[in-house]
Design a protein around this motif. Structure first.
Motif, PDB file in Angstrom:
ATOM      1  N   LEU A  13       5.564  12.547   0.561  1.00 25.41           N
ATOM      2  CA  LEU A  13       6.490  12.319   1.667  1.00 25.41           C
ATOM      3  C   LEU A  13       6.039  11.115   2.490  1.00 25.41           C
ATOM      4  O   LEU A  13       6.838  10.287   2.905  1.00 25.41           O
ATOM      5  CB  LEU A  13       6.518  13.583   2.535  1.00 25.41           C
ATOM      6  N   TRP A  14       4.723  11.017   2.696  1.00 30.88           N
ATOM      7  CA  TRP A  14       4.167   9.888   3.439  1.00 30.88           C
ATOM      8  C   TRP A  14       4.477   8.585   2.701  1.00 30.88           C
ATOM      9  O   TRP A  14       4.794   7.567   3.319  1.00 30.88           O
ATOM     10  CB  TRP A  14       2.671  10.091   3.629  1.00 30.88           C
ATOM     11  N   GLY A  15       4.440   8.632   1.385  1.00 34.59           N
ATOM     12  CA  GLY A  15       4.758   7.449   0.587  1.00 34.59           C
ATOM     13  C   GLY A  15       6.213   7.016   0.764  1.00 34.59           C
ATOM     14  O   GLY A  15       6.557   5.855   0.533  1.00 34.59           O
ATOM     15  N   TYR A  16       7.041   7.941   1.185  1.00 34.74           N
ATOM     16  CA  TYR A  16       8.456   7.641   1.351  1.00 34.74           C
ATOM     17  C   TYR A  16       8.806   7.339   2.809  1.00 34.74           C
ATOM     18  O   TYR A  16       9.973   7.382   3.174  1.00 34.74           O
ATOM     19  CB  TYR A  16       9.299   8.810   0.841  1.00 34.74           C
ATOM     20  N   ARG A  17       7.795   7.045   3.631  1.00 33.55           N
ATOM     21  CA  ARG A  17       8.073   6.837   5.060  1.00 33.55           C
ATOM     22  C   ARG A  17       9.038   5.685   5.300  1.00 33.55           C
ATOM     23  O   ARG A  17       9.870   5.732   6.209  1.00 33.55           O
ATOM     24  CB  ARG A  17       6.778   6.641   5.838  1.00 33.55           C
ATOM     25  N   HIS A  18       8.957   4.653   4.453  1.00 32.07           N
ATOM     26  CA  HIS A  18       9.866   3.516   4.642  1.00 32.07           C
ATOM     27  C   HIS A  18      11.300   3.914   4.330  1.00 32.07           C
ATOM     28  O   HIS A  18      12.233   3.437   4.958  1.00 32.07           O
ATOM     29  CB  HIS A  18       9.453   2.345   3.748  1.00 32.07           C
ATOM     30  N   PHE A  19      11.448   4.794   3.346  1.00 36.12           N
ATOM     31  CA  PHE A  19      12.783   5.299   3.037  1.00 36.12           C
ATOM     32  C   PHE A  19      13.321   6.090   4.224  1.00 36.12           C
ATOM     33  O   PHE A  19      14.481   5.952   4.603  1.00 36.12           O
ATOM     34  CB  PHE A  19      12.750   6.162   1.779  1.00 36.12           C
ATOM     35  N   ILE A  20      12.449   6.923   4.805  1.00 32.30           N
ATOM     36  CA  ILE A  20      12.893   7.759   5.920  1.00 32.30           C
ATOM     37  C   ILE A  20      13.361   6.890   7.080  1.00 32.30           C
ATOM     38  O   ILE A  20      14.443   7.099   7.634  1.00 32.30           O
ATOM     39  CB  ILE A  20      11.756   8.710   6.374  1.00 32.30           C
ATOM     40  N   THR A  21      12.586   5.864   7.428  1.00 34.66           N
ATOM     41  CA  THR A  21      12.999   5.018   8.555  1.00 34.66           C
ATOM     42  C   THR A  21      14.261   4.236   8.202  1.00 34.66           C
ATOM     43  O   THR A  21      15.160   4.114   9.033  1.00 34.66           O
ATOM     44  CB  THR A  21      11.886   4.043   8.977  1.00 34.66           C
ATOM     45  N   ALA A  22      14.339   3.740   6.965  1.00 31.65           N
ATOM     46  CA  ALA A  22      15.538   2.978   6.588  1.00 31.65           C
ATOM     47  C   ALA A  22      16.766   3.871   6.601  1.00 31.65           C
ATOM     48  O   ALA A  22      17.853   3.457   7.035  1.00 31.65           O
ATOM     49  CB  ALA A  22      15.354   2.366   5.207  1.00 31.65           C
ATOM     50  N   HIS A  23      16.602   5.116   6.154  1.00 33.57           N
ATOM     51  CA  HIS A  23      17.724   6.047   6.124  1.00 33.57           C
ATOM     52  C   HIS A  23      18.177   6.379   7.545  1.00 33.57           C
ATOM     53  O   HIS A  23      19.376   6.447   7.825  1.00 33.57           O
ATOM     54  CB  HIS A  23      17.328   7.314   5.374  1.00 33.57           C
ATOM     55  N   ALA A  24      17.210   6.575   8.442  1.00 34.73           N
ATOM     56  CA  ALA A  24      17.548   6.893   9.829  1.00 34.73           C
ATOM     57  C   ALA A  24      18.309   5.730  10.456  1.00 34.73           C
ATOM     58  O   ALA A  24      19.317   5.920  11.138  1.00 34.73           O
ATOM     59  CB  ALA A  24      16.287   7.190  10.634  1.00 34.73           C
TER      60      ALA A  24
END
Lengths: 257, 298
Positions: B40-51
């Motif tokens: 999940l930490w590896g996907y932090r950029h996805f999370i911010t981009a999605h938000a």
């Protein structure tokens, strides 16, 4: 071919997939009163229906193969791909895969209110690329999709795209990454002839880089062009599995009946 | 049908063994919680981009665009000010009721919005879930992140309101930072828990507005917390005062206002807030993680 030279990438071992569909309400259950009656008489299963879409499928796919999945509508092809991708759990049996297979479908939803460019960024991040890689690739992906051929469409929201353009962009995003196993659901059928040639070339390239490609399509031509092996699925069962030419011949004679 | 069976393995090795020999993993295998958290930490950029994408796509169709991020809380505060401050005058016995009320409304609104977005985060993104592979917890976390961003803007509006109504600026204001961190953790847990609950029981979505309203009335948002101490005794009072939302609201009031009567000593409130944040965040994560493989089924 000796068995020890071929490395399996996807193995399906008697896989069963059952869909649960919530909200399959018939016309006689549309009023609040009947919903209440349903609750009292404990027949709430009327709201949830199960569809046994794949009924015990076994096959082994090897590295470097391109496999076409054919079959009439509703025969379970797309469902099987979703299960291989790990997006749908199998009910019984098992599906084993090398690495993380990724599914590329026509109806894969990206965010329609966002521009094509942003969708590329989001899609790449969702496939696990780093922000640096994404920046590097964005231009190449948009160029490959060819959506900018008639003006600057990449900065327009995706809801303004034609269905062909949207499908091209989705394919380009998914094909940007090197996948061990790439699952393509009808994507090549959309788009114009020019894009189809380009995407078929890309599929061959991905295969050459030692991946396995599954292709679901109703276009026999695109299966013939890209795949040397075909699996024919009918009502959730495998009817034939072998060289494309043989399987297609059988399939054609079946469809003519 | 004979041709369905192991047509390609002439050696006749059982498929399961063949898979094991070549190190193929079963699709749909559940990672351990620690490994999952790392992924999940590896996907932090996805999370911010999605938000970010979510904010842009909801506000993108309006004329004022991102200005609404400031306008929404400001109008919200205005409504409550007119009704409770001017017309009814609820806070006759509380000094400086308007900031007191606004803090409650904003802080509660933060959690309320996160919960209602979180409950929708799986069911509203099924297309994305069925198309791409990423840790599903990214979705409720992105929903929580959208609200964290909105709350930071709202906080700016709130600070201005607090200043205008005559509260002095002092070092104690800095305490809103740890309070925000704790509440954000609490909200993430709520979003993850709500997301799985919402995907399993679609009906919960219809109930959320009522649950949240009930919760709001129990959190001393619209009236002074002293109403509880005046009218409740014994275990009932303890129960009401352990309410995490009451705790968070009180912490912000403690940080931003002087001469405010709190539900308990600041030390007690901070301890309760830390416990709530850690427990809810952890429990929400574990509960969501257990269901990871089933979300695509819809």
């Amino acid at each position: 071919m000796a068995d020890n030279e071929r490395v399996p990438t996807v193995i399906a071992d008697d896989a069963h997939i059952i869909y649960k569909i919530v909200g399959a309400i018939g016309t006689n259950q549309a009023s609040p009163l009947s919903a209440f009656k349903r609750l009292l008489t404990k027949t709430n299963s009327a709201n949830v229906r199960e569809v046994h879409a794949v009924k015990g499928v076994s096959f082994v796919a090897y590295k470097g193969e391109a496999i076409g999945l054919i079959g009439s509508n509703g025969s379970g092809k797309s469902t099987l791909l979703r299960a291989v991708a790990g997006l749908l759990p199998v009910q019984r049996g098992a599906i084993y895969a090398a690495g993380q297979p990724s599914l590329l479908g026509v109806n894969a939803a990206l965010m329609n209110d966002l521009s094509g460019e942003r969708n590329v960024e989001l899609g790449c991040l969702a496939m696990g690329m780093s922000p640096g890689e994404v920046k590097e690739r964005t231009k190449a992906i948009i160029d490959f999709s060819g959506i900018n051929e008639r003006g600057d469409f990449a900065s327009l929201p995706m809801r303004t795209y034609s269905s062909g353009m949207a499908a091209r962009l989705r394919f380009s995003i998914a094909a940007a990454k090197q996948h061990d196993v790439l699952l393509i659901d009808e994507a090549l059928a959309t788009g114009d002839a020019k894009f189809r040639r380009r995407s078929e070339a890309r599929v061959r390239e991905l295969r050459a880089q030692a991946g396995t490609v599954f292709l679901v399509s109703h276009s026999e031509q695109s299966i013939r062009d890209t795949c040397e092996r075909a699996i024919w699925l009918e009502s959730g069962l495998i009817r034939a599995d072998g060289p494309t030419a043989d399987v297609l011949k059988e399939y054609e004679s079946y469809m003519k009946k | 049908m004979p041709e369905t069976a192991v047509a390609d393995t002439a050696t006749g090795v059982p498929l399961k063994e063949l898979a094991a020999r070549h190190g193929l993993a079963s699709s749909g295998r559940l990672l351990g919680p620690v490994e999952y958290a790392r992924q999940l930490w590896g996907y932090r950029h996805f999370i911010t981009a999605h938000a970010k994408a979510k904010t842009v796509s909801t506000l993108g169709t309006t004329n004022l665009g991102t200005l609404w991020q400031v306008l929404t809380p400001a109008i919200n505060a205005l409504v409550y000010y007119i009704i409770f401050g001017v017309i009814i005058g609820t806070g006759a016995n509380t000094t400086n009721f308007v900031p007191y009320l606004c803090i409650g409304v904003f802080v509660f609104g933060f959690t309320q919005a996160t919960v209602s977005q979180g409950v929708n985060s799986i069911t509203g993104n099924l297309g994305l879930i069925r198309a791409l592979h990423f840790p599903r917890a990214s979705l409720p976390l992105s929903a929580a992140l959208v609200e964290i961003r909105n709350f930071i803007t709202a906080m700016g509006v709130l600070l201005i309101i607090v200043l205008i109504t005559g509260e002095p600026v002092n070092l104690q204001w800095l305490l809103i930072l740890p309070a925000m961190v704790l509440q954000a953790m609490f909200n993430m847990g709520m979003a993850m828990g709500g997301a799985r609950l919402g995907s399993k029981m679609r009906d919960i979505k219809q109930l959320i507005p009522f649950i949240m309203r009930f919760w709001m009335y129990a959190s001393a948002v619209l009236y002074p917390v002293t109403r509880f101490t005046d009218h409740l005794h014994g275990w009932k009072l303890h129960l009401v005062e352990a309410n995490p939302m009451l705790v968070f609201v009180e912490l912000y009031r403690h940080s931003l206002m002087e001469n405010v009567t709190l539900a308990g000593s600041p030390r007690l409130l901070w301890t309760e807030a830390v416990i709530w944040a850690v427990v809810v965040c952890g429990a929400g994560f574990l509960y969501f993680w257990r269901g990871e493989k089933g979300y695509g089924r819809g």
